[in-house]
Enzyme design. Structure first.
Site, mmCIF file in Angstrom:
data_model
loop_
_atom_site.group_PDB
_atom_site.id
_atom_site.type_symbol
_atom_site.label_atom_id
_atom_site.label_comp_id
_atom_site.label_asym_id
_atom_site.label_seq_id
_atom_site.Cartn_x
_atom_site.Cartn_y
_atom_site.Cartn_z
ATOM 1 N N ASN A 119 0.850 -1.195 0.000
ATOM 2 C CA ASN A 119 0.000 0.000 0.000
ATOM 3 C C ASN A 119 0.884 1.242 0.000
ATOM 4 O OD1 ASN A 119 0.573 0.778 2.854
ATOM 5 N ND2 ASN A 119 -0.333 -1.229 3.217
ATOM 6 N N ASP A 120 0.256 2.410 0.014
ATOM 7 C CA ASP A 120 0.979 3.671 -0.163
ATOM 8 C C ASP A 120 1.621 4.244 1.091
ATOM 9 O OD1 ASP A 120 0.735 4.039 -2.874
ATOM 10 O OD2 ASP A 120 -1.237 4.988 -2.724
#
Ligand code: CTP
Ligand code: CA
Length: 234
Positions: free
Chosen positions: A34-35
């Site tokens: 994920n970011d």
């Protein structure tokens, strides 16, 4: 600034902070992540070190390297993060779960690089352990029952009704404080140098922080935790 004057308020205290986004592998060269940048967790770690704490950082994938704290533990998956955190839990005074833990991982992790095949491929995923939930359960009716530590701070990345979701997470995962950010707001959340956080305790909203640097927000979080956890100061 007053926290930095005189004796350091977290001197002799052991603090564990998780940071970054976990990596859930499909095969040796492919993964789901994920970011998360790791910046919020690292800012909390730096601030804890400045306040005198003995800091452990358990970090997964991040944009930056962790600050030079007493112990750094590199992990990849949610399961590895779970193992690293649970093994250290009994000796900690504070645990902060700033990491973005993947909710799911591939059911199957191939030993060799997957070959392409049919036009459509369905990926089967399975739930990861919830580390914050496991910490709360351990402290309430597991090995940590009856102890007054560690003080536990969680995070909640929300879009929409942040208050309701954050309070629900706080109660369900039985943590002491939860820092919620609305990741749909500019200047808040994943990857940015700034954040807009609202802190919730069992009684509801504790404080809404303005847009500020993650380092400043980290300082506020520590100040609030120190004010709310008298055991931390003894
Ligand atoms: N968390 C965790 N282990 C997981 C998932 C989340 O420890 N497997 C922790 C995060 O580090 C964070 C808090 O739980 O401190 C909330 O994470 P979040 O993703 O906002 O909540 P979830 O419970 O996963 O719910 P959802 O993603 O469905 O909103
Ligand atoms: Ca989640």
């Amino acid at each position: 600034a007053e926290l930095l004057a005189g004796p350091k308020p977290l001197a002799g205290k052991r603090v564990l902070i998780t940071a970054g986004g976990t990596i859930e592998r499909l095969d040796p060269v492919r993964y789901i992540t994920n970011d998360s940048s790791g910046k919020m967790g690292f800012a909390l770690a730096e601030e804890a070190r400045a306040l005198g704490a003995d800091v452990t950082v358990v970090w997964a994938r991040t944009e930056l390297a962790p600050p030079p704290v007493a112990e750094v533990v590199r992990v990849e998956s949610a399961q590895e993060m779970y193992d690293a955190v649970m093994a250290r839990l009994p000796s900690m005074d504070v645990v902060i779960k700033a990491a973005a833990v993947a909710d799911y991982r591939p059911v199957q992790r191939e030993k060799i690089k997957m070959k392409k095949g049919p036009d459509k491929l369905t990926l089967e995923l399975v739930r990861n352990p919830d580390i914050l939930q496991a910490i709360g359960d351990w402290r309430h009716d597991g090995g940590g029952a009856g102890k007054d530590k560690p003080y536990v701070i969680g995070f909640a990345a929300e879009t929409g009704d942040a208050e309701r979701y954050a309070l629900d997470k706080l109660r369900r995962k039985r943590c002491d404080l939860i820092a919620a950010n609305d990741v749909s707001e500019p200047g808040a959340g994943f990857g940015t140098d700034t954040n807009i956080l609202s802190l919730y305790g069992a009684e509801g909203l504790v404080e809404s922080l303005p847009l500020q640097s993650k380092r400043e927000a980290a300082g506020r979080i520590w100040r609030i935790a120190l004010a709310r956890a008298p055991g931390l100061l003894t």
